[in-house]
Scaffold this active site. Structure first.
Site, PDB file in Angstrom:
ATOM      1  N   LEU A   1      73.731  59.255  66.961  1.00  0.00           N
ATOM      2  CA  LEU A   1      73.184  60.134  65.938  1.00  0.00           C
ATOM      3  C   LEU A   1      74.097  61.319  65.660  1.00  0.00           C
ATOM      4  O   LEU A   1      73.984  61.959  64.621  1.00  0.00           O
ATOM      5  CB  LEU A   1      71.806  60.656  66.369  1.00  0.00           C
ATOM      6  CG  LEU A   1      70.597  59.780  66.040  1.00  0.00           C
ATOM      7  CD1 LEU A   1      69.360  60.344  66.708  1.00  0.00           C
ATOM      8  CD2 LEU A   1      70.384  59.659  64.549  1.00  0.00           C
TER       9      LEU A   1
ATOM     10  N   VAL B   1      66.308  63.262  56.164  1.00  0.00           N
ATOM     11  CA  VAL B   1      66.943  62.178  56.920  1.00  0.00           C
ATOM     12  C   VAL B   1      67.434  62.646  58.286  1.00  0.00           C
ATOM     13  O   VAL B   1      67.585  63.828  58.543  1.00  0.00           O
ATOM     14  CB  VAL B   1      68.120  61.561  56.127  1.00  0.00           C
ATOM     15  CG1 VAL B   1      67.627  60.967  54.822  1.00  0.00           C
ATOM     16  CG2 VAL B   1      69.197  62.609  55.857  1.00  0.00           C
ATOM     17  N   GLU B   2      67.709  61.680  59.164  1.00  0.00           N
ATOM     18  CA  GLU B   2      68.161  61.917  60.541  1.00  0.00           C
ATOM     19  C   GLU B   2      67.181  62.807  61.309  1.00  0.00           C
ATOM     20  O   GLU B   2      67.568  63.621  62.140  1.00  0.00           O
ATOM     21  CB  GLU B   2      69.564  62.555  60.558  1.00  0.00           C
ATOM     22  CG  GLU B   2      70.633  61.766  59.835  1.00  0.00           C
ATOM     23  CD  GLU B   2      71.080  60.542  60.626  1.00  0.00           C
ATOM     24  OE1 GLU B   2      70.393  60.166  61.581  1.00  0.00           O
ATOM     25  OE2 GLU B   2      72.120  59.969  60.270  1.00  0.00           O
ATOM     26  N   GLY B   3      65.889  62.647  61.018  1.00  0.00           N
ATOM     27  CA  GLY B   3      64.861  63.476  61.638  1.00  0.00           C
ATOM     28  C   GLY B   3      64.474  64.592  60.700  1.00  0.00           C
ATOM     29  O   GLY B   3      65.299  65.425  60.326  1.00  0.00           O
TER      30      GLY B   3
END
Length: 831
Positions: free
Chosen positions: A376, A501-503
């Protein structure tokens, strides 16, 4: 020496030992020496010394004889701690242990090693990477017409897709060994950011295969056979990858994946083999509509024990490569996000794949979560910060230019204090963004910093949001009307993409930054937890003893450091530099100590409850994040040579971070459940009252705002990074051209306008006014010609678009007739 003087001396020595972090033996010896000193001076009689020794010696012996200490003190604490520690799932354990810590661990620890930061060498572009930016990336940007992409095509033109594949834009992180470009994280950041200054759709399209996706997972974890097969195909564009992680029930909590894969034995082409039967429903998957291969995350189960372990059914999250044309895979439909990049669902019902499809082979079954967390960092630390920084670059340059050329009430709008409040913030936040981007990209080249990248994902996208909103305020109607001339509307519309996005940012701030950072960055907590979970109890007790007493010493030392530094007004704090940044460094070191002590007390008092009190933990995460960004600014300013034009930017950025730190600490202490503890924390952190940092002054803000309207050193550095095209298809180039032209004729142009407004120059139109001004020797003929050239450029730059009803009704499928607007110069000059 009198007893009172010796008492003061002893107190100073003991405080000094605590402040410096002396070991337990030294400290207990110093206490004994103090008692003997009082006895020698007559301040303590024989009876008193005997009573002291009776109490002191057993405690000192138990504390300093490790074997005795473990048996008497540590063992019962270890037993209680082990029982109280909640069971940790393999997924949680992987998440905690994945990735690395970096400079943020120093800041969280409360005693930053400034040399570590100042000795960091920024990653620099290689000759090959620089050439790629100047040539292939520049050529790609010239091919992009963002209005046509977003409104007319709802996609990138086919020639752009072909060009990106041919020139390996999807293979920047794949090593040269497998035919990729093998670029550094910093180079990837620069490429993504430059494209983003031209087209968000193209930037996201390039970003995704180079962040969390099949290419990175295969590179790091794939078997040799998988690397040999997939990587060359990803490099040359034969395969377009996407990664299926999120879904209707899975957003920021990726561990809640409901999608399953069951190990089965079946016959394929007359041969029996082990495989996996998949059932999944994925949403929000970027590149899914055009993908030829899916990197899929699912929960693997083996109810029949076919993998060899009859006692193990649930293996956990696993990642596999699934070709898009696999039977029963439904792929190709599109979502319609804020930008028009390819994004859509993937559904699979009873999809069979061979066991060899697991990334890394069967031994990596169930290890997908750790793989994902470690990878990530690319999305959180490289791609999203690059998008955020690109927005800052563009708005710094464009908003500064617009504020210079747009005039209201006979003066540039950038000189109004209300506008300066916004433009100063744009300038200061852009500086903070760029400093953080450069340092974080360097970190990603050195390690896999999971906490840093989570912090930067949240704060940099939030700063991007603030910059875009303030730019909208300055531009007003100029960015309300969509069209080819509007360089802000699409960024505003697509802004939620980066926030989500990405959390999602709310979850990243409230759960991840401090939740993961408090354990990973703390010098002792993770070691205590690992010791408690060690199946070898004797070894675990020994490790716990060292960690626990190290932790106690850490708490006492950081409390004393925070208090002493506060009482001294930061004077005793260290600074790695001299000059204008020295005071800021000392202020940051003091707050680092306050964070360390506050976090320890909070974890000790609240325990696991702290994780559920998200408002509190998020504020401590904010402190750590702002410390990191402020130190990034300090290093960026110093590394770039302490330039005068950059000083107001750096001051604004650090003063903003200090204000945010003090606000977060004050709010944490004020809202702490135990009011007495909250007041104690406030006193240690701010012995003379609540944190006083108020943020950038009006003077500093005005200095940044004024610089924003010039070609200052920082602006020129940004100009080297953005794409600036020519002609009507590039709105940023149009506004910058107008501003540059204005700068070339000032201050004469302003004097001319003043002469018109005061009646010294007369005439019914611009041309007549210019002739009158030249005739009266108020301006030169060269300046008059410069004004003639500037006026149509200025007018064109502030125009908004208009369209025929048919063009809008058909989404651009019916060509539009362009009606050229003419400046109204028959009456008076611009004022």
């Amino acid at each position: 020496m009198s007893n009172s003087i010796f008492a003061v001396f002893s107190a100073v020595v003991l405080i000094g030992l605590i402040y410096s972090g002396a070991n337990l033996l030294t400290f207990t010896a110093a206490i004994g020496a103090s008692a003997l000193g009082f006895y020698a001076l007559g301040g303590l009689g024989e009876l008193g010394l005997t009573i002291f020794a009776a109490v002191y010696l057993p405690i000192a012996i138990v504390l300093n004889v490790s074997g005795l200490r473990r048996g008497v003190l540590t063992a019962p604490i270890f037993k209680a701690f082990s029982k109280a520690l909640p069971a940790m799932s393999p997924t949680e354990k992987d998440a905690l242990e994945a990735g690395d810590t970096w400079w943020e661990a120093d800041l969280f620890g409360g005693k930053p090693d400034w040399a570590k930061l100042m000795n960091v060498k920024y990653t620099e572009l290689t000759a090959e990477e620089k050439s790629y930016l100047d040539n292939e990336t520049e050529e790609l940007c010239k091919m992009l017409d963002d209005w046509k992409i977003t409104f007319e095509l709802k996609d990138l033109p086919q020639e752009v897709w072909d060009f990106m594949g041919k020139k390996k834009f999807f293979a920047m992180l794949i090593s040269k060994e497998h035919g990729g470009l093998g670029f550094s994280p910093y180079a990837q950041s620069c490429v993504v950011a430059k494209i983003a200054t031209r087209s968000l759709t193209a930037s996201v399209t390039v970003m995704v295969p180079n962040s969390l996706g099949p290419g990175e997972l295969i590179m790091h974890y794939g078997t040799q056979e998988q690397k040999d097969y997939w990587l060359p195909r990803l490099v040359d564009g034969r395969e377009i990858p996407c990664f299926g992680l999120t879904g209707p029930e899975v957003g920021s909590d990726a561990s809640a994946i409901p999608d399953t894969g069951v190990v089965v034995k079946t016959t394929v082409n007359g041969k029996e083999e082990l495989g996996i039967m998949l059932n999944f429903s994925k949403r929000y998957i970027t590149l899914a509509p055009v993908a030829t291969v899916v990197g899929l995350a699912f929960k693997l189960k083996d109810p029949q024990g076919l993998l060899g372990d009859k006692n193990k059914v649930d293996y956990g999250i696993t990642c596999a490569m699934v070709p898009a044309d696999t039977p029963n895979v439904q792929i190709g439909r599109r979502h319609f996000p804020g930008a028009v990049f390819m994004n859509g669902p993937i559904i699979g019902n009873n999809v069979y794949i061979p066991l060899t499809s697991i990334i890394g082979g069967r031994e990596m079954a169930g290890k997908g979560w750790r793989m994902l967390v470690e990878c990530l960092s690319a999305g959180r630390g490289i791609s999203l910060p690059a998008l955020s920084a690109a927005s800052g670059w563009g708005m710094y340059l464009a908003t500064g230019a617009y504020a210079r050329i747009r005039r209201q009430f006979k003066m540039p709008i950038g000189r109004f204090e209300g506008v300066q409040e916004a433009t100063g913030k744009i300038g200061g936040l852009t500086y903070k963004l760029e400093a953080s981007r450069v340092l974080t990209a360097t970190a990603c080249a050195e390690c896999a910093p999971s906490v840093v990248t989570a912090m930067m994902k949240y704060h940099m996208t939030e700063m991007m949001r603030e910059i875009i909103l303030r730019s909208m305020d300055v531009h007003g109607g100029r960015t309300v009307i969509l069209g080819p001339r509007n360089y802000l509307g699409q960024a505003y519309q697509a802004m939620p993409v980066a926030i989500t996005v990405e959390g999602a940012n709310i979850m990243t701030r409230n759960l991840i930054v401090f939740g993961q950072g408090a354990i990973r960055c703390h010098p002792w907590v993770l070691k205590e937890m690992q010791a408690a979970q060690n199946p070898n109890k004797a070894e675990g007790l020994r490790d716990f003893d060292k960690a626990f007493f190290g932790h106690l010493g850490h708490i006492v030392n950081r409390a004393m450091r925070a208090l002493v530094l506060g009482l001294s007004g930061n004077r005793l704090a260290k600074s790695p530099v001299s000059g204008p940044m020295a005071g800021y460094a000392k202020a940051l070191e003091r707050r680092s100590a306050a964070l360390a002590f506050t976090a320890d007390v909070a974890m000790g008092v609240l325990g696991g409850e702290l994780k559920r009190r998200e408002r509190l933990s998020a504020r401590l995460g904010d402190v750590l994040s702002q410390l990191y960004m402020a130190t990034a600014v300090l290093k960026y300013f110093e590394t770039n040579g302490r330039l005068a034009d950059e000083l107001p930017h750096a001051q604004w950025a650090i003063e903003d971070s200090l204000a945010e730190i003090d606000k977060a600490l004050n709010e944490f202490n004020r809202n702490f459940p135990n009011k007495a503890v909250g007041k104690m924390l406030s006193f240690v952190a701010f012995p003379f009252g609540m944190g006083k940092s108020k943020g950038p002054s009006d003077k500093t803000n005005a200095e940044v705002a004024e610089l924003l309207m010039t070609r200052n050193v920082f602006a020129n550095r940004l100009l080297d990074k953005v794409f600036v095209g020519e002609g009507l298809s590039d709105p940023t180039g149009r506004i910058l051209e107008a501003a540059d032209k204005l700068l070339s004729i000032e201050p004469g142009y302003s004097n001319f306008l003043k002469a018109v407004s005061t009646g010294k120059v007369v005439g019914d139109g611009l041309e007549a006014q210019l002739k009158d001004a030249v005739a009266k020797n108020l301006i030169s003929s060269d300046l008059a010609q410069g004004i003639r050239e500037y006026e149509p450029i200025r007018f064109d730059a502030i125009l908004t678009d208009d369209f025929s009803k048919d063009y809008l009704r058909t989404n651009g499928q019916i060509p539009d007739e362009i009606v050229e607007a003419k400046p109204v110069t028959e009456y008076k000059a611009a004022a």
